[in-house]
Structures are given as structure tokens and as C-alpha cells.
Design an enzyme around this catalytic site. Sequence first.
Site, PDB file in Angstrom:
ATOM      1  N   GLU A 268       0.828  -1.195   0.037  1.00 43.78           N
ATOM      2  CA  GLU A 268      -0.018  -0.125  -0.158  1.00 43.78           C
ATOM      3  C   GLU A 268       1.013   1.287  -0.162  1.00 43.78           C
ATOM      4  O   GLU A 268       1.784   1.300   0.790  1.00 43.78           O
ATOM      5  CB  GLU A 268      -0.885  -0.021   1.166  1.00 43.78           C
ATOM      6  N   ASN A 269       0.708   2.354  -0.901  1.00 44.89           N
ATOM      7  CA  ASN A 269       1.296   3.388  -0.813  1.00 44.89           C
ATOM      8  C   ASN A 269       0.402   4.545  -1.696  1.00 44.89           C
ATOM      9  O   ASN A 269      -0.101   3.958  -2.875  1.00 44.89           O
ATOM     10  CB  ASN A 269       2.619   3.489  -1.311  1.00 44.89           C
TER      11      ASN A 269
END
Length: 520
Positions: free
Chosen positions: A414-415
Site C-alpha cells: 500500500e502506498n
Amino acid sequence: MFPENFYWGVSQSGFQFEMGDKYRRHIDPNTDWWHWVRDKVNIEKGLVSGDLPEDGINSYELYEVDHNLAKDLGLNMYRIGIEWSRIFPWPTTYVDVDYSIDSSYDLVKDIKIDKSILEELDELANQREIAYYRRVISSLRDKGFKVIVNLNHFTLPHWLHDPITAREKALTNSRNGWINKRTVIEFAKFAAYIAYKFGDIVDMWSTFNEPMVVVELGYLAPYSGFPPGVMNPEAAKLAMLNMINAHALAYKMIKKFDKEKADKDSKEAADVGIIYNNIGVAYPENHRNEKDIKAAENDNFFHSRLFLEAITWGKLNIEFDGETFVNLPYLKGNDWIGINYYTREVVKWSDPMFPTLPLITFKGVPGYGYACRPGMSSKSGNPVSDMGWEIYPEGIYNSIVEAERYGVPLYITENGIADSKDVLRPYYIVSHLAVIEEAYEEGHEVRGYLHWALTDNYEWPLGFRMRFGLYEVNLITKERKPRKRSVEVFSRIISEGTTKGLQDEFRLKVRGERYENDSG
């Protein structure tokens, strides 16, 4: 340059994305969060937004649309979640299993599950939802995606966790979630069953997404809007131990019941990891102050090392003091780590407050990391997202280096950024991928990057206020509309395999807009 075999993808969960069909045919009222976000007390106190997930983006019906959008971007990896409460809306506690307890530490050493147990579970399972998730996974596989299936992303079946009663009765109710050993046992059964039903089409598994969010926000931050919304350090410690234990059992069960390779490039039938946030990203406010330095060390140990050392080496810091360890080999088992990174933390020393959690000697400093004001700059002069999170791409490098110590493959799972106007997101994508690219070129191997998120979603207690999507979603029509600058820059990086040539362009453009906005 990123390598040719690099994975590019997006991540999503069940509760945040699935609901939203106009006839309410695919709602999930059997999860703790369903009850939590519509609780009158939570709404009146402003702990939750009042937005409801059944008004969401409807990926349940529109998953093919989303998969095609992802394919058009050039992606080749997709992470989904399977909602426990959809598969088992009714209790599985009546399916008896044998298990052994380590009486010294009150942890489950082993659990006995065989095919007869799985057949009993199969009779209880919602077969319509089994068929649904098989269609989703098959759609992704048909389009050439490597699929990651995550088993737990914050939510629990309501028959295991009644968060409203838990809050009102100070966790003395029977359905009290992760502080109850019953949840550990039932999660092992759930993991075994899902591996049994989907092992032929899935090779890459994650047990938990961000388990420490449940611990820290649920039991140490009652103002956060996360269930059960109590301040109870003893419960936080117990929940963390139980989730470590649950990961270890689920790891073994998935390995046991997924024996069939789904993808030709898989080394084994079941590659079982964990998705973890904020690995090694706490920094001291004053780098010359020994107490602040110790505060950051304790924060990093409490938040990530304690959990990850237990599941990597069977080395458990049983007193939560960073000093007292016991060797428990039955906790050991982890094949990969997914790093979720959004921003850093800046902390200063705080005298210990909780006797059962002596590692908590840290306190966040306003104006940095997660503790900024939306629309302003951080104290370091960095842009800040709609969530009030500082853009600090340098931190993802440190997170990668810290995660390497566990000796397993790494993925950025996740980013992303809450940025409804799509002003900061292009810079955010370029700057973070530039750091990842630099890390890779310096010998720090990262195997993939998954953006959060492809589309807008339901952001837990904040509802629909925060927009993380590369594609904006109209909540009335459910139409997906590209945020053009972000889609274009992400697609370009994927096709060219590098951020070089983009870094200065987007940094200057975004910084100029930011300073103009600040001066206004």
C-alpha cells in the site's frame, strides 16, 4: 530502472470496496464494522462520519470494470480481501477442533484440523459468496494478474466481535474480538477452509493487513473511531499476542491445505506472508537527545519488531519491554512481508504510562507525519494530504531497509494519498517510486509496488470524505472517472520502467502549487 519481472498493482479490501449496489442485494450486515459505523453514540461524538458502506462504490457488481481499468494501466498484480463475515455469517464455534495450549504463556501451540472438519465447515459456509470470490479471482487470473488474497483487514464477524457491547461493558462481554482466544481458534479454522476452497487458484496469501492498527487504535486510542474504542493497555497486549498466535496457526493451516500451484512462476503452492504498516519509520524529534532517540527506538520495536521477530524467529518479547524474550518455535512462520507506507512518525520521549506496556515511552509530535493539519505544510515544509499526512518519501527507503532484516521477499502493498483534487498525487507517486527505484538500484530488492487505491473507497471512520483513488467514483452513478494526471504518470512509469525524467517535472509543479496555496 525497475526490473522486467517487477510487479505493478493495486490493493483493495472487502468492506471498503464491495458494497453499494442500489438494490442493497450485496450488503454485509454480519461484520463488526457494519454495526460500528452506524452506532448513534459514535456518530453523535463525531468518532465516525455517519457515511454508510452500503452507499459505496459497488465493486461487488463492478469488479470486471475495475479489473479492466487495472489492466489498461499496465498492472500485473492485484490484492483483494476475502471477508470472513461473508463466508461465515453464522458461528463456526460449534465445529469442534482439538488444540493444545502452552500453559506457560497461554498461547495455542497447535490445532488439529483435517478434511472432516473442513467438510463440516463447508456445510456452514455461504456457498453463494464462495462462488462470488471464485469469480473475482478467476476474472483477475484470466486477465493475467498475480493475485494476493488477504484474510483479515480489520473486520471481524459480528458473532465474534460485538464492538458496541464491548465498549459499553468494558470488554467483559463474550463477543470481545481479539482479546478472546476463541477468535484465534476460529481464525485458524477460517484460514484452513479458505485455503481448502481457493488453493487451486491462489498461491500468494496474507494472513493480516496492518494488525497493529487494530491493537493501537482499538485499545489505546478511543478517540480514533476504531472499534471497540476503549483505553485498555492490558487488552492491547492480549490482542497483539493473540494476533501473533493467530498468524502462526493460519500460516500452518494454509500450508497444509493449499497444495496445488495456481501460477506457473510460483515456487510453491502457498506463499504465506503478512502485510504490515509503519515498519521502522519512527524518528526522534531531536536527533541529539538520547531520550528522544530511545523513544523512536521503542516506538519502532513496539509497533513492528515485536510482532515480526515473533513470527520470523519465534522470538517473543513476552514482557513488552524490549529485553525479556522467550523462544517459542511454534510462532515461527512467514514467507514474505508487504510494506504499507504512507508517511513517517516523529516522536519524543514520554515517561512510561502503562506498567504492562513498558515500551510505550513515546509521544507523537504535532506537525510531522500523521499529525499535520490538512491544507498546510508540515513543520519540515513538506506538502500535507487531505488526511493531514505529511508527504515524506524518504521514509519508504528506511522502511525497506528495516524490513530486510527479516530475510524474506518484500513488496510495497500500500502506498497512496488522500487528494480529492489530484494536485499532490502525481508528485506523491513519482517521489515514492523514485525512492523505491533508488533502493532497488542500491541492492535493496523490492519485488512489487501496489498502489492504494485503484478507485475511491470507504475510509473506515472517515467514510467517503477521503479520496485515495486513481479513479474518482461518483457515489450516485458508480461511474469511475480517471484522475488524469495521476493515471497518466503512473501508467508512464509502468511502461517506461523508471521514474527518471519525471522527478524534477512533478516536484517543481506540485511545490509551486503548494506554495501558491499556502500564500493564499
